[in-house]
Motif scaffolding. Sequence first.
Motif, PDB file in Angstrom:
ATOM      1  N   GLN A 150       0.818  -1.211   0.000  1.00  0.00           N
ATOM      2  CA  GLN A 150       0.000   0.000   0.000  1.00  0.00           C
ATOM      3  C   GLN A 150       0.854   1.264   0.000  1.00  0.00           C
ATOM      4  N   TYR A 151       1.921   1.260   0.762  1.00  0.00           N
ATOM      5  CA  TYR A 151       2.771   2.446   0.833  1.00  0.00           C
ATOM      6  C   TYR A 151       3.364   2.776  -0.534  1.00  0.00           C
ATOM      7  N   PHE A 152       3.835   1.756  -1.238  1.00  0.00           N
ATOM      8  CA  PHE A 152       4.428   1.972  -2.563  1.00  0.00           C
ATOM      9  C   PHE A 152       3.388   2.506  -3.543  1.00  0.00           C
ATOM     10  N   PHE A 153       2.186   1.945  -3.479  1.00  0.00           N
ATOM     11  CA  PHE A 153       1.110   2.418  -4.356  1.00  0.00           C
ATOM     12  C   PHE A 153       0.804   3.886  -4.083  1.00  0.00           C
ATOM     13  N   ASP A 154       0.583   4.225  -2.820  1.00  0.00           N
ATOM     14  CA  ASP A 154       0.237   5.599  -2.460  1.00  0.00           C
ATOM     15  C   ASP A 154       1.340   6.579  -2.852  1.00  0.00           C
ATOM     16  N   LYS A 155       2.576   6.200  -2.550  1.00  0.00           N
ATOM     17  CA  LYS A 155       3.721   7.067  -2.855  1.00  0.00           C
ATOM     18  C   LYS A 155       3.861   7.266  -4.359  1.00  0.00           C
ATOM     19  N   SER A 156       3.721   6.195  -5.117  1.00  0.00           N
ATOM     20  CA  SER A 156       3.872   6.269  -6.570  1.00  0.00           C
ATOM     21  C   SER A 156       2.829   7.185  -7.190  1.00  0.00           C
ATOM     22  N   VAL A 157       1.575   6.977  -6.806  1.00  0.00           N
ATOM     23  CA  VAL A 157       0.491   7.764  -7.382  1.00  0.00           C
ATOM     24  C   VAL A 157       0.609   9.234  -6.972  1.00  0.00           C
ATOM     25  N   LYS A 158       0.889   9.463  -5.701  1.00  0.00           N
ATOM     26  CA  LYS A 158       0.986  10.840  -5.202  1.00  0.00           C
ATOM     27  C   LYS A 158       2.075  11.616  -5.927  1.00  0.00           C
ATOM     28  N   GLU A 159       3.254  11.003  -6.049  1.00  0.00           N
ATOM     29  CA  GLU A 159       4.371  11.688  -6.690  1.00  0.00           C
ATOM     30  C   GLU A 159       4.123  11.895  -8.183  1.00  0.00           C
ATOM     31  N   TYR A 160       3.500  10.904  -8.820  1.00  0.00           N
ATOM     32  CA  TYR A 160       3.249  11.045 -10.260  1.00  0.00           C
ATOM     33  C   TYR A 160       2.252  12.165 -10.542  1.00  0.00           C
ATOM     34  N   LEU A 161       1.164  12.199  -9.777  1.00  0.00           N
ATOM     35  CA  LEU A 161       0.155  13.237  -9.989  1.00  0.00           C
ATOM     36  C   LEU A 161       0.729  14.622  -9.707  1.00  0.00           C
ATOM     37  N   LYS A 162       1.588  14.702  -8.710  1.00  0.00           N
ATOM     38  CA  LYS A 162       2.250  15.979  -8.431  1.00  0.00           C
ATOM     39  C   LYS A 162       3.127  16.384  -9.603  1.00  0.00           C
ATOM     40  N   GLU A 163       3.803  15.396 -10.189  1.00  0.00           N
ATOM     41  CA  GLU A 163       4.725  15.645 -11.306  1.00  0.00           C
ATOM     42  C   GLU A 163       4.006  16.209 -12.527  1.00  0.00           C
ATOM     43  N   ILE A 164       2.784  15.743 -12.810  1.00  0.00           N
ATOM     44  CA  ILE A 164       2.082  16.211 -14.001  1.00  0.00           C
ATOM     45  C   ILE A 164       1.183  17.418 -13.718  1.00  0.00           C
ATOM     46  N   GLY A 165       1.222  17.908 -12.483  1.00  0.00           N
ATOM     47  CA  GLY A 165       0.515  19.155 -12.185  1.00  0.00           C
ATOM     48  C   GLY A 165      -0.874  19.013 -11.625  1.00  0.00           C
ATOM     49  N   ALA A 166      -1.250  17.815 -11.145  1.00  0.00           N
ATOM     50  CA  ALA A 166      -2.580  17.633 -10.561  1.00  0.00           C
ATOM     51  C   ALA A 166      -2.631  18.315  -9.197  1.00  0.00           C
ATOM     52  N   GLU A 167      -3.785  18.872  -8.873  1.00  0.00           N
ATOM     53  CA  GLU A 167      -3.993  19.563  -7.604  1.00  0.00           C
ATOM     54  C   GLU A 167      -4.797  18.686  -6.653  1.00  0.00           C
ATOM     55  N   LEU A 168      -4.275  18.441  -5.466  1.00  0.00           N
ATOM     56  CA  LEU A 168      -5.011  17.704  -4.444  1.00  0.00           C
ATOM     57  C   LEU A 168      -6.025  18.646  -3.809  1.00  0.00           C
ATOM     58  N   VAL A 169      -7.324  18.328  -3.961  1.00  0.00           N
ATOM     59  CA  VAL A 169      -8.364  19.197  -3.411  1.00  0.00           C
ATOM     60  C   VAL A 169      -8.995  18.617  -2.147  1.00  0.00           C
TER      61      VAL A 169
END
Length: 343
Positions: A124-143
């Motif tokens: 779970q940690y790897f999944f969460d970390k991967s998705v979070k960092e990738y979305l940040k990289e492409i400019g997604a905003e956490l709302v």
Amino acid sequence: MKKNYLIGLLAIVTVLSCKKEKGGTVDQTTVNPVAEAEVGKVEIEPKSSTVAFTWDKIPLTLKDIGGFPYITAPSGMIIDENTSATESYDFHKLEMFDGNSFFDIEGRVEKMGIQMDDDKDWNQYFFDKSVKEYLKEIGAELVFEGNIPDSLINEKGETVNDRHAYFNNFYVGDIVNSPIRMYVLKTPTKKIGIQVYSDTARGQIGVVESKDFEQTIEKITADKIIDDINSKGFATLHINFDTGKSRIKSESYEIVSEITKMLNANPDLKISIEGHTDNVGSEQANMKLSKNRAKSVLIALVDEGVDESRLKSEGYGQSMPIGDNATEEGKALNRRVELRKID
């Protein structure tokens, strides 16, 4: 005069000394005994901070985000195609939450259930970390990140399925309001919503790309039916029958009347009425059902005055699908009646 001044100064020093003996320091805070007595008796209404979501406040990203659905499973994980958590829709919606209120994004939707690609334990940690960092990289905003308030969730419907229909299935069993992360992503040409959920056994990602709704329903008329027959050799109709039966529902008799009008306007035309079903049930039962439904349409047309010699009926059961029986939309397409021109 000097004597009065010395007496006043002595009085001040005496008061300060008394306060120091009692509390150690001089308390310079002004205390209102009346206000202090009222504390706990007055209920203060918090000011509402609810602000409707607007794309205007979301920064534009110029990053290369790739093609839809813009994200996939991390390395060592796969999208599980054999679960109801994985679904695709040309047009659907996801219900987003920004911490204050819900807002819908309608358009192309992809739901992905994520699992490990081998026998290794779910990370779970790897999944969460991967998705979070990738979305940040492409400019997604956490709302939003966390649990949506139960009071708001419960307003969505009476059943668990109703309440979570557009939240990418982020519940399991009795866990009906698990933490979820909501992202939005805006490019010069696209508006995208992303839901991310994970627990100790799996991960889920839901993506919606906003697009305008296009009405595809056309009024079924005699002219439309004959146009389809002349251009394609057949017309596809979705006549409603009682579930698992061949009795035509009352609302579909208008379609029967339009078929009658079409046949009356084209006296030399002969047609084959062909029934088709989805794959729910046995092949044998579906074959019988499709034949009976086609026959019911034939009888209804004869009752309206059409010469039976111009008609024949046939059923093909589930053998000729035009949609994916793995989805409800595909099943609905497969439950149909076709009018085919007889040469």
